[in-house]
Design a protein around this motif. Structure first.
Motif, PDB file in Angstrom:
ATOM      1  N   ALA A 293      42.614  62.000  39.496  1.00  0.00           N
ATOM      2  CA  ALA A 293      43.287  60.913  39.561  1.00  0.00           C
ATOM      3  C   ALA A 293      43.926  60.896  41.128  1.00  0.00           C
ATOM      4  O   ALA A 293      44.087  59.693  41.592  1.00  0.00           O
ATOM      5  N   ASP A 294      43.544  61.767  41.997  1.00  0.00           N
ATOM      6  CA  ASP A 294      43.769  61.657  43.430  1.00  0.00           C
ATOM      7  C   ASP A 294      42.493  61.345  44.419  1.00  0.00           C
ATOM      8  O   ASP A 294      42.560  62.027  45.464  1.00  0.00           O
TER       9      ASP A 294
ATOM     10  N   ILE B 118      42.672  52.106  42.547  1.00  0.00           N
ATOM     11  CA  ILE B 118      43.148  50.669  42.445  1.00  0.00           C
ATOM     12  C   ILE B 118      43.925  50.583  41.130  1.00  0.00           C
ATOM     13  O   ILE B 118      43.357  50.783  39.935  1.00  0.00           O
ATOM     14  N   ALA B 119      45.309  50.382  41.029  1.00  0.00           N
ATOM     15  CA  ALA B 119      45.988  50.315  40.024  1.00  0.00           C
ATOM     16  C   ALA B 119      45.724  48.976  39.126  1.00  0.00           C
ATOM     17  O   ALA B 119      45.854  48.028  39.968  1.00  0.00           O
ATOM     18  N   LEU B 120      45.349  48.882  37.965  1.00  0.00           N
ATOM     19  CA  LEU B 120      45.183  47.971  37.275  1.00  0.00           C
ATOM     20  C   LEU B 120      46.310  47.527  36.439  1.00  0.00           C
ATOM     21  O   LEU B 120      46.612  46.383  36.102  1.00  0.00           O
ATOM     22  N   SER B 121      47.135  48.482  36.101  1.00  0.00           N
ATOM     23  CA  SER B 121      48.444  48.319  35.263  1.00  0.00           C
ATOM     24  C   SER B 121      48.999  49.569  35.157  1.00  0.00           C
ATOM     25  O   SER B 121      48.619  50.518  36.063  1.00  0.00           O
ATOM     26  N   GLY B 122      50.245  49.742  34.504  1.00  0.00           N
ATOM     27  CA  GLY B 122      51.078  50.890  34.618  1.00  0.00           C
ATOM     28  C   GLY B 122      50.225  51.810  33.836  1.00  0.00           C
ATOM     29  O   GLY B 122      50.508  53.359  34.010  1.00  0.00           O
ATOM     30  N   THR B 123      49.346  51.819  32.987  1.00  0.00           N
ATOM     31  CA  THR B 123      48.688  52.687  32.140  1.00  0.00           C
ATOM     32  C   THR B 123      47.063  52.772  32.557  1.00  0.00           C
ATOM     33  O   THR B 123      46.489  53.712  31.940  1.00  0.00           O
ATOM     34  N   ARG B 124      46.674  52.062  33.308  1.00  0.00           N
ATOM     35  CA  ARG B 124      45.061  51.989  33.713  1.00  0.00           C
ATOM     36  C   ARG B 124      45.092  51.929  35.400  1.00  0.00           C
ATOM     37  O   ARG B 124      45.693  51.587  36.005  1.00  0.00           O
ATOM     38  N   MET B 125      43.821  52.721  35.760  1.00  0.00           N
ATOM     39  CA  MET B 125      43.546  52.911  37.109  1.00  0.00           C
ATOM     40  C   MET B 125      42.358  53.105  37.310  1.00  0.00           C
ATOM     41  O   MET B 125      41.618  53.789  36.345  1.00  0.00           O
ATOM     42  N   LEU B 126      41.636  52.428  38.457  1.00  0.00           N
ATOM     43  CA  LEU B 126      40.122  52.691  38.689  1.00  0.00           C
ATOM     44  C   LEU B 126      40.156  53.517  40.044  1.00  0.00           C
ATOM     45  O   LEU B 126      40.816  53.652  40.904  1.00  0.00           O
TER      46      LEU B 126
END
Length: 862
Positions: free
Chosen positions: A564-565, A570-578
C-alpha cells in the motif's frame, strides 16, 4: 507468522513440496513415500496423513515403518467412505505429513470441501507437507486436457496453490515406459488395462500431457529464476533458455523483422519470441495503429507475445525490457538514416543498442526502408533541447567560428562587411538549431567579438569607430538571440505534441486490448507494468466502512504484489487504489496511468456484475427447485392418496364390498388423470427448457380444433362460449401442442370463472396472423405481475396461476413460442383476464424453426 494452535506461540508456516505428474501411474505416490522414508531415516518425525496405494505392491512396501494416521470414516448416501482425519493430524503435530492426491474432493461432511484446503490448514499449523498432483487437475489446463483426452476433469485445483509450493518436482516418464508399466499390471488391474490403453493412455494423449507438464514446470522455474535475479540485482542475462526480443517501431519493416526473429527462435527448441514496441515522446510515436495491429497478429500467429513499454530513450528502453525478460538476443532493423543525417544527428538506435547491449547478442536486419530520412530525435516534453544537444551546439560554435574567421580574413578583399556579418549570422543560427538558446547566445557573443576585432574598423581592437557598425553589432546579437528563442519554443511545442501522440497511441493500444477481449485484471495490470516500466502494479481495495483496515490486493501484474505504501499511488476512490513499485512516472504520464486504473476498476465491476448475474441465475434455479418440490408434493399427494386409499380398501378381507361399492372404489380415473396431466406437464417443461421439444408444423383449422378441445373437457367444457368463424384461414402449428395450450388455458379460465359467467373462446384474423382469445370474468392479475405469472410455480394474490403443478401459463407460453406464436395476458373489460394467442397463418413467413433445426439443437444439447 501466524498464531499457533497450542500455546498461542508464533508458528512459522510449513513448507510445501509437490510431486507433479503427467498422468496416473508415473510414480508420484512412490516418490512421495520414498521422500518420507528418506526424511524418517534422517530422524524427522514423519506421518502419513493420507495415501492411496491402489494395491500396487512396490508402493505399499514403502509404507512399512511409517506411522499412518487412521482415516476418518464417513457415510454418504448409504455408502461408507474414508477421508483424511485432519483434526487427528493436527493433534499429532508431526514435522512432516504425507498427503496424497492434492486435488481430491472430500466427501460431504468433511471439515473442508477440498483436500488442498486441508493441506493449507496443516501448513498454517507449521507442519511441512509432501503431496502429489497430476497436470490435468490444474484449473488453467483443464479445458486443454479435455480437448486432448476427451475427458472432462471434475476435480481441479487453483494454479496458485501449486505455484506457491516451496519445492515443485516433476515425476517424468516416457509414454512408452508408462504404457509398458500399464501392460505389466503395475497401475490398473488386468481387466481395466485394455480399456485404459485404448482410451486415456494412448501414446498421443500421454505425449501431449507430458509436454504440458514439462512446459508448465519450465514456466515456474523461469519465474523463480526471474525472482532470484531481481532480488539479487542481476542485470546481465543468464542464458538458461534462448529468448529473442524483436523491437517493433510500427514501420513497414516490422514484418521483415518479425519473420527474421521467428526463424532465429525456430532454430532453438523451446526458445521464446517476444516483440516490444516502445512508446516514447519522439520520432517513434507516430506509428500507424493499423500497421501495429497487423504486425501483432503476425507475431502471435508465429507463437510470439506482444509487449509495450514507455521510454524517452528508445535504445535504453529496449535493453531494459530485454534484461528484465532475461533475453539473450535482440533483433532490430538497420538504421534508416543516411550518411548526412547520421553525421548531423549522431548514432542511431541500432548502434546505441549494440554499444550498450553487454552480454546480449544484437542482430541488425537490413530492410527496404534503410536510408530513408526520418528527421532528428526530439526531447522530453516541457523541456528544451537535451544536454547532449547543448554540448553539440557549443562544440559546433567552438569549431565553426574560428574556422570561419580564418576563411573570411583570407577573403577580405573579395567580401564586404555586410557579407561577413550575414555569414556569421548563418553560423549562429545553425548553432541555435543544434544546441538551443544558451549555445546560440554564447555563439552570438563570440561572433560579435570576432567581428569587432577582425572586421570592424579599427581592426584588431575591441572598439568601433562608426556608430552604424555598433548598431549593426547590437542587431546581430538580438537577431541571433531571437532565432535561438524561437528554435527553443518550436522544439518545446513539437515535443509536447509528440508526447500527446504517444499518450494517444498508448490509450489506443489499451482500448484495442479491451476490444480484443484482453480484459482480465491481471493482464490489464501487466500491460500497465510493461508500459511504464514498473516492477509490479496492483489494484488494492479495503472496506468502505473501515478506513483503518489494511489494503488488500485484488489483482496485480509482476512477480510480487505491491504494498500500500508503494512508490506510486493513485487513489481511485475511498476504497480503491492503484499502487505500483519501481520508478515514479513523470507528472504528464500519470494521466495515462490513471486511464489504466479506470479500465481496471471498470473491469472489476464487470466481473462483479457477472458474478452477481450468475448468483441470480442460481437463486432463480433454487427458487424454481423449491417451488417444484413444494407444488409437486402438494399436487401428487391428492391423486396418490385417493388411488392408495381405494386399493387399500379393496384389499381389506374383513370388509365385504357390494358390487356397486367395489366399482366406486375402482373409479380412480379422475385422480390418475390428474397424475398423468401432472407428469406430462413436467416432461414438457423439461423438454422446453432443454430445447429438445419436437415440433411438427402443419396447417390446422381452428373451427375444427376448438370444439374437439371443449368436448374433451367434459361437461364443464360444454358451458364455454365459442366465437370461432368458419372462414378463418388455417394456422401453421403443431396440432397436438396447440390442443394442449388451449385445453390448459380454458381449464384455468373455468377454474376462476364465477357462476353464471362462463369463459369465452374467440378467434379473429389479422393481416399476418390469427388471434385466439380465452376470456374469463374471474379475478384479474395486476399489471406489474403479468410477466411473473408466466414463470413456473408462481402464486399471485387471489389468483393462483398454477394449473396442474404451477406450470399452466408458463408451459402454455413455452409451447406457443415453440410453434412461432406469442401468448400475452391482458385485462378483460369489466373485470377478469384475457389470454391472447397470436399464431402464424399457413403459407406466411413464420418464426418457428424448422424441425431439422430443433433436432440439431437437441443434438447439441445432448
Amino acid at each position: 507468522m501466524i498464531e499457533g494452535h497450542g500455546k498461542g506461540a508464533a508458528v512459522a508456516r510449513g513448507t510445501l513440496r509437490i510431486y507433479l505428474g503427467m498422468a496416473p501411474g508415473v510414480g508420484k505416490t512412490y516418490a512421495m513415500l520414498a521422500e518420507g522414508q528418506r526424511r524418517r531415516g534422517r530422524g524427522t518425525d514423519v506421518v502419513v496423513g493420507y495415501v492411496e496405494t491402489y494395491n500396487r505392491p512396490r508402493t505399499a512396501a514403502l509404507l512399512e515403518g511409517l506411522e499412518v494416521v487412521p482415516r476418518r470414516p464417513l457415510t454418504y448416501r448409504g455408502a461408507a467412505f474414508e477421508e483424511m482425519d485432519l483434526d487427528a493430524v493436527l493433534r499429532r503435530r508431526p514435522q512432516v505429513a504425507l498427503v496424497d492426491e492434492l486435488a481430491h474432493t472430500n466427501i460431504p461432511g468433511s471439515k473442508n470441501e477440498k483436500r488442498w484446503e486441508d493441506v493449507e490448514e496443516l501448513l498454517e499449523a507449521g507442519i511441512d507437507v509432501v503431496t502429489t498432483v497430476n497436470i490435468q487437475h490444474l484449473e488453467s489446463l483443464s479445458d486443454v486436457v479435455q480437448r486432448i483426452t476427451g475427458i472432462q476433469q471434475r476435480e481441479t485445483i487453483p494454479d496458485e496453490i501449486v505455484r506457491r509450493a516451496d519445492q515443485l518436482e516433476i515425476v517424468d516418464i516416457s509414454p512408452e515406459a508408462l504404457r509398458r508399466r500399464m501392460v505389466h499390471g503395475n497401475i490398473y488391474p488386468p481387466e481395466r488395462v485394455d480399456a485404459a490403453l485404448s482410451n486415456y493412455f494412448r501414446t498421443g494423449n500421454l505425449s501431449a500431457l507430458r509436454e504440458l507438464a514439462l512446459l508448465w514446470i519450465a514456466e515456474r522455474v523461469d519465474e523463480g529464476l526471474q525472482r532470484y535475479r531481481s532480488a539479487h540485482g542481476i542485470e546481465q542475462p543468464w542464458e538458461a533458455r534462448e529468448r529473442i526480443v524483436v523491437a517493433i517501431t510500427g514501420g513497414r519493416e516490422g514484418e521483415t523483422l518479425i519473420r527474421r526473429a521467428a526463424r532465429i527462435a525456430a532454430r532453438t527448441a523451446g526458445a521464446d519470441l517476444l516483440a516490444v514496441h516502445v512508446v516514447r515522446s519522439d520520432g517513434l510515436t507516430g506509428a500507424d495503429p493499423a500497421e501495429l495491429a497487423h504486425q501483432r497478429t503476425l507475431l502471435e500467429s508465429m507463437g510470439g507475445t506482444w509487449h509495450q513499454t514507455m521510454g524517452d530513450d528508445v535504445a535504453t528502453a529496449i535493453l531494459a525490457f530485454a534484461r528484465s525478460e532475461n533475453a539473450t538476443q535482440v533483433v532490430l532493423g538497420a538504421s534508416r538514416r543516411g550518411r548526412l543525417e547520421s553525421f548531423l544527428v549522431g548514432e542511431g538506435i541500432g548502434q546505441r543498442v549494440t554499444r550498450l547491449s553487454g552480454h546480449i547478442d544484437v542482430h541488425l536486419v537490413t530492410h527496404e526502408e534503410v536510408g530513408g530520412f526520418r528527421g532528428p530525435a526530439l526531447p522530453v516534453p516541457g523541456k528544451g533541447l537535451s544536454s547532449r544537444r547543448g554540448f553539440e551546439g557549443l562544440a559546433l560554435a567552438m569549431v565553426a567560428l574560428p574556422l570561419l574567421t580564418v576563411l573570411l580574413t583570407r577573403a577580405r578583399d573579395q567580401l564586404n562587411l555586410a557579407s561577413d556579418i550575414l555569414i556569421y549570422l548563418l553560423v549562429v543560427i545553425a548553432v541555435a538549431v543544434v544546441g538551443g538558446i544558451w549555445p546560440a547566445l554564447v555563439a552570438a557573443l563570440a561572433a560579435s567579438l570576432l567581428l569587432n576585432y577582425f572586421f570592424f574598423p579599427p581592426l584588431h581592437a575591441f572598439n568601433i569607430a562608426d556608430t552604424n557598425n555598433s548598431l549593426t553589432l547590437v542587431v546581430f546579437v538580438a537577431v541571433a538571440a531571437l532565432v535561438a528563442v524561437l528554435v527553443e519554443r518550436v522544439v518545446r511545442r513539437t515535443r509536447e505534441a509528440a508526447h500527446a501522440t504517444a499518450e494517444a497511441s498508448t490509450l489506443a493500444t489499451l482500448a484495442g486490448s479491451v476490444l480484443r477481449g484482453e480484459t482480465a485484471l491481471p493482464a490489464l495490470l501487466e500491460r500497465a507494468r510493461e508500459t511504464f516500466g514498473f516492477s509490479s502494479v496492483g489494484l488494492l481495495e479495503r472496506a468502505a466502512d473501515h478506513p483503518d483496515e489494511p489494503w488488500e490486493v485484488v489483482a496485480f501484474g509482476g512477480d510480487t504484489p505491491p504494498a500500500a505504501d508503494a512508490d506510486v499511488q493513485i487513489a481511485l476512490s475511498g476504497t480503491r487504489m492503484l499502487a505500483a513499485s519501481g520508478r515514479a512516472p513523470r507528472a504528464e504520464d500519470r494521466r495515462v496511468l490513471a486511464a489504466f486504473a479506470a479500465h481496471a476498476v471498470v473491469r472489476e465491476q464487470e466481473l462483479l456484475s457477472e458474478h452477481a448475474a450468475e448468483a441470480e441465475e442460481i437463486a432463480d434455479a433454487d427458487r424454481m427447485r423449491t417451488g417444484l418440490l413444494t407444488t409437486v408434493g402438494h399436487e401428487l399427494s391428492g391423486p396418490l392418496s385417493s388411488a392408495k386409499e381405494a386399493v387399500t380398501n379393496l384389499r381389506k378381507r374383513s370388509v365385504s364390498w357390494t358390487d356397486a361399492e367395489r366399482n366406486e372404489l375402482l373409479t380412480t380415473e379422475e385422480s390418475l388423470d390428474r397424475l398423468t396431466a401432472l407428469i406430462e406437464n413436467l416432461l414438457d417443461m423439461s423438454r422446453l427448457q432443454a430445447g429438445a421439444l419436437m415440433v411438427a408444423l402443419r396447417p390446422v383449422a381452428l373451427d375444427e380444433l376448438v370444439p374437439r378441445i371443449l368436448d374433451d373437457l367434459g361437461p364443464s367444457g360444454h358451458a364455454v362460449a365459442v366465437d370461432v368463424p368458419e372462414g378463418l384461414p388455417d394456422v401453421l402449428v403443431d396440432a397436438a401442442l396447440l390442443e394442449r395450450v388451449l385445453a390448459n388455458l380454458v381449464a384455468i379460465a373455468l377454474r376462476f370463472s364465477p357462476q353464471g359467467a362462463p369463459p369465452l373462446v374467440a378467434a379473429s384474423y389479422h393481416a399476418d396472423h390469427v388471434e385466439v382469445r380465452v376470456v374469463d370474468r374471474g379475478p384479474g392479475v395486476h399489471r406489474q405481475d403479468r410477466d411473473r405469472m408466466f414463470q413456473p410455480f408462481q402464486t399471485l394474490g387471489d389468483r393462483d396461476t398454477a394449473a396442474g403443478v404451477g406450470l399452466g401459463p408458463a408451459l402454455c407460453r413455452g409451447l406457443t413460442e415453440a410453434m412461432g406464436g406469442t401468448l400475452e395476458a391482458d385485462d378483460t373489460p369489466g373485470g377478469g383476464l384475457t389470454m391472447t394467442i397470436a399464431l402464424p397463418v399457413a403459407g406466411e413467413p413464420v418464426q418457428a424453426a424448422p424441425e431439422e433445426e430443433h433436432l440439431s439443437h437437441q443434438a447439441e444439447i445432448t
